[in-house]
Design a protein around this motif. Structure first.
Motif, PDB file in Angstrom:
ATOM      1  N   ASP A  33      22.436 -18.629  18.264  1.00 20.63           N
ATOM      2  CA  ASP A  33      22.651 -20.067  18.329  1.00 20.63           C
ATOM      3  C   ASP A  33      21.351 -20.716  18.807  1.00 20.63           C
ATOM      4  O   ASP A  33      20.478 -20.044  19.387  1.00 20.63           O
ATOM      5  CB  ASP A  33      23.792 -20.411  19.286  1.00 20.63           C
ATOM      6  CG  ASP A  33      25.153 -20.008  18.749  1.00 20.63           C
ATOM      7  OD1 ASP A  33      25.237 -19.633  17.556  1.00 20.63           O
ATOM      8  OD2 ASP A  33      26.135 -20.058  19.515  1.00 20.63           O
ATOM      9  N   ILE A  34      21.221 -22.012  18.585  1.00 21.31           N
ATOM     10  CA  ILE A  34      20.017 -22.748  18.984  1.00 21.31           C
ATOM     11  C   ILE A  34      20.407 -23.979  19.780  1.00 21.31           C
ATOM     12  O   ILE A  34      21.342 -24.695  19.421  1.00 21.31           O
ATOM     13  CB  ILE A  34      19.193 -23.190  17.753  1.00 21.31           C
ATOM     14  CG1 ILE A  34      18.646 -21.988  16.987  1.00 21.31           C
ATOM     15  CG2 ILE A  34      18.042 -24.109  18.172  1.00 21.31           C
ATOM     16  CD1 ILE A  34      17.919 -22.370  15.696  1.00 21.31           C
ATOM     17  N   LEU A  35      19.668 -24.208  20.864  1.00 18.68           N
ATOM     18  CA  LEU A  35      19.741 -25.463  21.602  1.00 18.68           C
ATOM     19  C   LEU A  35      18.362 -26.104  21.570  1.00 18.68           C
ATOM     20  O   LEU A  35      17.398 -25.543  22.100  1.00 18.68           O
ATOM     21  CB  LEU A  35      20.168 -25.232  23.052  1.00 18.68           C
ATOM     22  CG  LEU A  35      20.026 -26.457  23.974  1.00 18.68           C
ATOM     23  CD1 LEU A  35      20.976 -27.577  23.540  1.00 18.68           C
ATOM     24  CD2 LEU A  35      20.276 -26.075  25.431  1.00 18.68           C
ATOM     25  N   VAL A  36      18.255 -27.260  20.944  1.00 20.11           N
ATOM     26  CA  VAL A  36      17.019 -28.039  20.974  1.00 20.11           C
ATOM     27  C   VAL A  36      17.115 -29.029  22.131  1.00 20.11           C
ATOM     28  O   VAL A  36      18.086 -29.795  22.226  1.00 20.11           O
ATOM     29  CB  VAL A  36      16.794 -28.789  19.649  1.00 20.11           C
ATOM     30  CG1 VAL A  36      15.564 -29.697  19.753  1.00 20.11           C
ATOM     31  CG2 VAL A  36      16.636 -27.802  18.496  1.00 20.11           C
ATOM     32  N   VAL A  37      16.134 -28.999  23.017  1.00 22.46           N
ATOM     33  CA  VAL A  37      16.050 -29.960  24.118  1.00 22.46           C
ATOM     34  C   VAL A  37      14.878 -30.886  23.799  1.00 22.46           C
ATOM     35  O   VAL A  37      13.718 -30.497  23.916  1.00 22.46           O
ATOM     36  CB  VAL A  37      15.842 -29.268  25.476  1.00 22.46           C
ATOM     37  CG1 VAL A  37      15.768 -30.304  26.596  1.00 22.46           C
ATOM     38  CG2 VAL A  37      16.963 -28.264  25.751  1.00 22.46           C
ATOM     39  N   LYS A  48      16.251 -35.539  13.042  1.00 20.24           N
ATOM     40  CA  LYS A  48      16.203 -34.422  12.099  1.00 20.24           C
ATOM     41  C   LYS A  48      17.174 -33.316  12.519  1.00 20.24           C
ATOM     42  O   LYS A  48      17.885 -32.738  11.676  1.00 20.24           O
ATOM     43  CB  LYS A  48      14.778 -33.864  12.020  1.00 20.24           C
ATOM     44  CG  LYS A  48      14.631 -32.674  11.081  1.00 20.24           C
ATOM     45  CD  LYS A  48      14.952 -33.040   9.647  1.00 20.24           C
ATOM     46  CE  LYS A  48      14.720 -31.875   8.710  1.00 20.24           C
ATOM     47  NZ  LYS A  48      15.082 -32.212   7.306  1.00 20.24           N
ATOM     48  N   VAL A  49      17.230 -33.038  13.812  1.00 22.24           N
ATOM     49  CA  VAL A  49      18.159 -32.012  14.303  1.00 22.24           C
ATOM     50  C   VAL A  49      19.603 -32.451  14.050  1.00 22.24           C
ATOM     51  O   VAL A  49      20.445 -31.649  13.634  1.00 22.24           O
ATOM     52  CB  VAL A  49      17.925 -31.737  15.798  1.00 22.24           C
ATOM     53  CG1 VAL A  49      18.953 -30.742  16.334  1.00 22.24           C
ATOM     54  CG2 VAL A  49      16.510 -31.204  16.031  1.00 22.24           C
ATOM     55  N   ARG A  50      19.900 -33.711  14.289  1.00 22.42           N
ATOM     56  CA  ARG A  50      21.258 -34.218  14.046  1.00 22.42           C
ATOM     57  C   ARG A  50      21.651 -34.053  12.576  1.00 22.42           C
ATOM     58  O   ARG A  50      22.798 -33.713  12.264  1.00 22.42           O
ATOM     59  CB  ARG A  50      21.361 -35.679  14.471  1.00 22.42           C
ATOM     60  CG  ARG A  50      21.291 -35.896  15.981  1.00 22.42           C
ATOM     61  CD  ARG A  50      21.638 -37.331  16.356  1.00 22.42           C
ATOM     62  NE  ARG A  50      21.459 -37.559  17.790  1.00 22.42           N
ATOM     63  CZ  ARG A  50      20.392 -38.138  18.317  1.00 22.42           C
ATOM     64  NH1 ARG A  50      19.397 -38.559  17.536  1.00 22.42           N
ATOM     65  NH2 ARG A  50      20.303 -38.302  19.631  1.00 22.42           N
ATOM     66  N   GLU A  51      20.717 -34.282  11.687  1.00 21.16           N
ATOM     67  CA  GLU A  51      20.991 -34.085  10.268  1.00 21.16           C
ATOM     68  C   GLU A  51      21.378 -32.635   9.976  1.00 21.16           C
ATOM     69  O   GLU A  51      22.300 -32.363   9.207  1.00 21.16           O
ATOM     70  CB  GLU A  51      19.765 -34.458   9.431  1.00 21.16           C
ATOM     71  CG  GLU A  51      19.428 -35.939   9.401  1.00 21.16           C
ATOM     72  CD  GLU A  51      18.140 -36.201   8.648  1.00 21.16           C
ATOM     73  OE1 GLU A  51      17.646 -35.266   7.959  1.00 21.16           O
ATOM     74  OE2 GLU A  51      17.611 -37.323   8.735  1.00 21.16           O
ATOM     75  N   LEU A  52      20.677 -31.714  10.605  1.00 17.54           N
ATOM     76  CA  LEU A  52      20.906 -30.291  10.354  1.00 17.54           C
ATOM     77  C   LEU A  52      22.168 -29.774  11.028  1.00 17.54           C
ATOM     78  O   LEU A  52      22.698 -28.731  10.629  1.00 17.54           O
ATOM     79  CB  LEU A  52      19.693 -29.490  10.827  1.00 17.54           C
ATOM     80  CG  LEU A  52      18.412 -29.684  10.007  1.00 17.54           C
ATOM     81  CD1 LEU A  52      17.235 -29.020  10.697  1.00 17.54           C
ATOM     82  CD2 LEU A  52      18.591 -29.135   8.603  1.00 17.54           C
ATOM     83  N   GLN A  53      22.657 -30.476  12.041  1.00 21.44           N
ATOM     84  CA  GLN A  53      23.874 -30.017  12.719  1.00 21.44           C
ATOM     85  C   GLN A  53      25.066 -29.959  11.763  1.00 21.44           C
ATOM     86  O   GLN A  53      25.950 -29.119  11.925  1.00 21.44           O
ATOM     87  CB  GLN A  53      24.185 -30.919  13.912  1.00 21.44           C
ATOM     88  CG  GLN A  53      23.306 -30.631  15.120  1.00 21.44           C
ATOM     89  CD  GLN A  53      23.667 -31.477  16.332  1.00 21.44           C
ATOM     90  OE1 GLN A  53      23.691 -32.709  16.266  1.00 21.44           O
ATOM     91  NE2 GLN A  53      23.956 -30.817  17.441  1.00 21.44           N
ATOM     92  N   ALA A  54      25.098 -30.822  10.770  1.00 20.91           N
ATOM     93  CA  ALA A  54      26.178 -30.780   9.785  1.00 20.91           C
ATOM     94  C   ALA A  54      26.113 -29.510   8.950  1.00 20.91           C
ATOM     95  O   ALA A  54      27.138 -28.982   8.511  1.00 20.91           O
ATOM     96  CB  ALA A  54      26.100 -32.009   8.884  1.00 20.91           C
ATOM     97  N   ASN A  58      28.521 -25.861  15.095  1.00 21.57           N
ATOM     98  CA  ASN A  58      28.818 -24.955  16.212  1.00 21.57           C
ATOM     99  C   ASN A  58      27.728 -23.920  16.473  1.00 21.57           C
ATOM    100  O   ASN A  58      27.895 -23.064  17.339  1.00 21.57           O
ATOM    101  CB  ASN A  58      30.157 -24.231  15.999  1.00 21.57           C
ATOM    102  CG  ASN A  58      31.306 -25.190  15.820  1.00 21.57           C
ATOM    103  OD1 ASN A  58      31.416 -26.183  16.529  1.00 21.57           O
ATOM    104  ND2 ASN A  58      32.168 -24.911  14.833  1.00 21.57           N
ATOM    105  N   ARG A  59      26.622 -23.997  15.752  1.00 27.40           N
ATOM    106  CA  ARG A  59      25.510 -23.071  15.981  1.00 27.40           C
ATOM    107  C   ARG A  59      24.250 -23.803  16.447  1.00 27.40           C
ATOM    108  O   ARG A  59      23.441 -23.238  17.174  1.00 27.40           O
ATOM    109  CB  ARG A  59      25.184 -22.278  14.710  1.00 27.40           C
ATOM    110  CG  ARG A  59      26.293 -21.356  14.235  1.00 27.40           C
ATOM    111  CD  ARG A  59      25.792 -20.475  13.105  1.00 27.40           C
ATOM    112  NE  ARG A  59      24.730 -19.582  13.564  1.00 27.40           N
ATOM    113  CZ  ARG A  59      23.935 -18.897  12.738  1.00 27.40           C
ATOM    114  NH1 ARG A  59      24.061 -19.045  11.421  1.00 27.40           N
ATOM    115  NH2 ARG A  59      22.996 -18.098  13.220  1.00 27.40           N
ATOM    116  N   LEU A  60      24.097 -25.039  16.002  1.00 26.17           N
ATOM    117  CA  LEU A  60      22.921 -25.836  16.350  1.00 26.17           C
ATOM    118  C   LEU A  60      23.345 -26.941  17.309  1.00 26.17           C
ATOM    119  O   LEU A  60      24.211 -27.762  16.994  1.00 26.17           O
ATOM    120  CB  LEU A  60      22.302 -26.441  15.092  1.00 26.17           C
ATOM    121  CG  LEU A  60      21.109 -27.390  15.312  1.00 26.17           C
ATOM    122  CD1 LEU A  60      19.962 -26.684  16.034  1.00 26.17           C
ATOM    123  CD2 LEU A  60      20.635 -27.940  13.958  1.00 26.17           C
TER     124      LEU A  60
END
Length: 244
Positions: A33-37, A48-54, A58-60
């Motif tokens: 899993d990944i957590l971007v801070v 960009k991260v929010r776009e990829l969360q879709a 539950n992993r990003l």
């Protein structure tokens, strides 16, 4: 099913790298899993991260802080987030591909197979394995490692390394409120405190490649913090055990 491992990636203005590094981690055969801070990057990194969360539900995961507050505090934020969830292994990794995502598996395997509590992706365990750095920076980094070993007594060959895997028990045992430093000294401080608690520290050789996209966050303040921070850490270890 949730992974047993979380990769914490701190970001500030990493729009050129963040999507690529996320994809590279999720393409690995072992599940992470990944957590971007993100420190409220003005270039749109968090968006960009929010776009990829879709794409990776539950992993990003994403945590956005109000402002740029330093690498160390970003990792502490991530550590606290991870400890609130059932992860057994907590990784630090840069967003800029200076750390090869494929090496995450090598660090993970060392944790499992070598009974290691803290695994360091080491640039200096087998010579000097750094690509695309000017000689001055190589000498500065390697010299810092020698200096840290001399002052602290740690046998870690790459104490300033930022590619690290912690077992959950290491992070849980440390007083995160007492972690003081934010740059290179943060990486030294975490390893030194784990060393003082007699955790098993193992180094895995990696090849470190300087970023090809985006700008480095290195500055003179970070270097000075490392030089004087090491002396401060050693002094406190002798006289203030509760600090650790």
């Amino acid at each position: 099913m949730q992974s047993d491992s979380i990769v914490i990636i701190p970001t500030y203005n990493e729009i050129e790298n963040v999507g690529l590094i996320i994809s590279a981690v999720f393409e690995l055969k072992k599940s992470f899993d990944i957590l971007v801070v993100d420190d409220n990057s003005p270039d749109g990194t968090a968006e960009k991260v929010r776009e990829l969360q879709a794409q990776y539900p539950n992993r990003l995961h994403l945590e956005v802080r109000r402002e740029k507050s330093g690498l160390g505090t970003a990792y502490i934020h991530g550590f606290r987030w991870a400890l609130d969830r059932p992860y057994e292994f907590i990784f630090e990794m840069d967003a800029d591909f200076s750390h090869n995502p494929r090496d995450l598996i090598r660090l993970y395997n060392a944790a499992l197979n070598q009974n290691a509590d803290l695994i360091v992706g080491s640039r200096y365990i087998n010579g000097v394995n750094v690509v695309n750095w000017p000689l001055r920076r190589v000498l500065l980094s390697y010299g810092a490692s020698v200096y840290v070993k001399l002052i602290t007594g740690m046998r870690v060959q790459d104490p300033t390394a930022g590619f690290v895997c912690y077992s959950r028990k290491v992070i849980a045992s440390l007083n995160l409120d007492a972690v003081e430093f934010v740059g290179y000294a943060f990486q030294i401080e975490m390893k030194f405190k784990a060393h003082l608690k007699n955790f098993n520290i193992v180094e895995v050789p990696i090849i470190f490649q300087d970023r090809t996209r985006g700008k480095s966050k290195m500055n003179g303040k970070i270097i000075n913090e490392a030089i004087f921070g090491v002396l401060k850490l050693k002094w406190r270890s002798l006289w203030n055990k509760k600090y650790f």
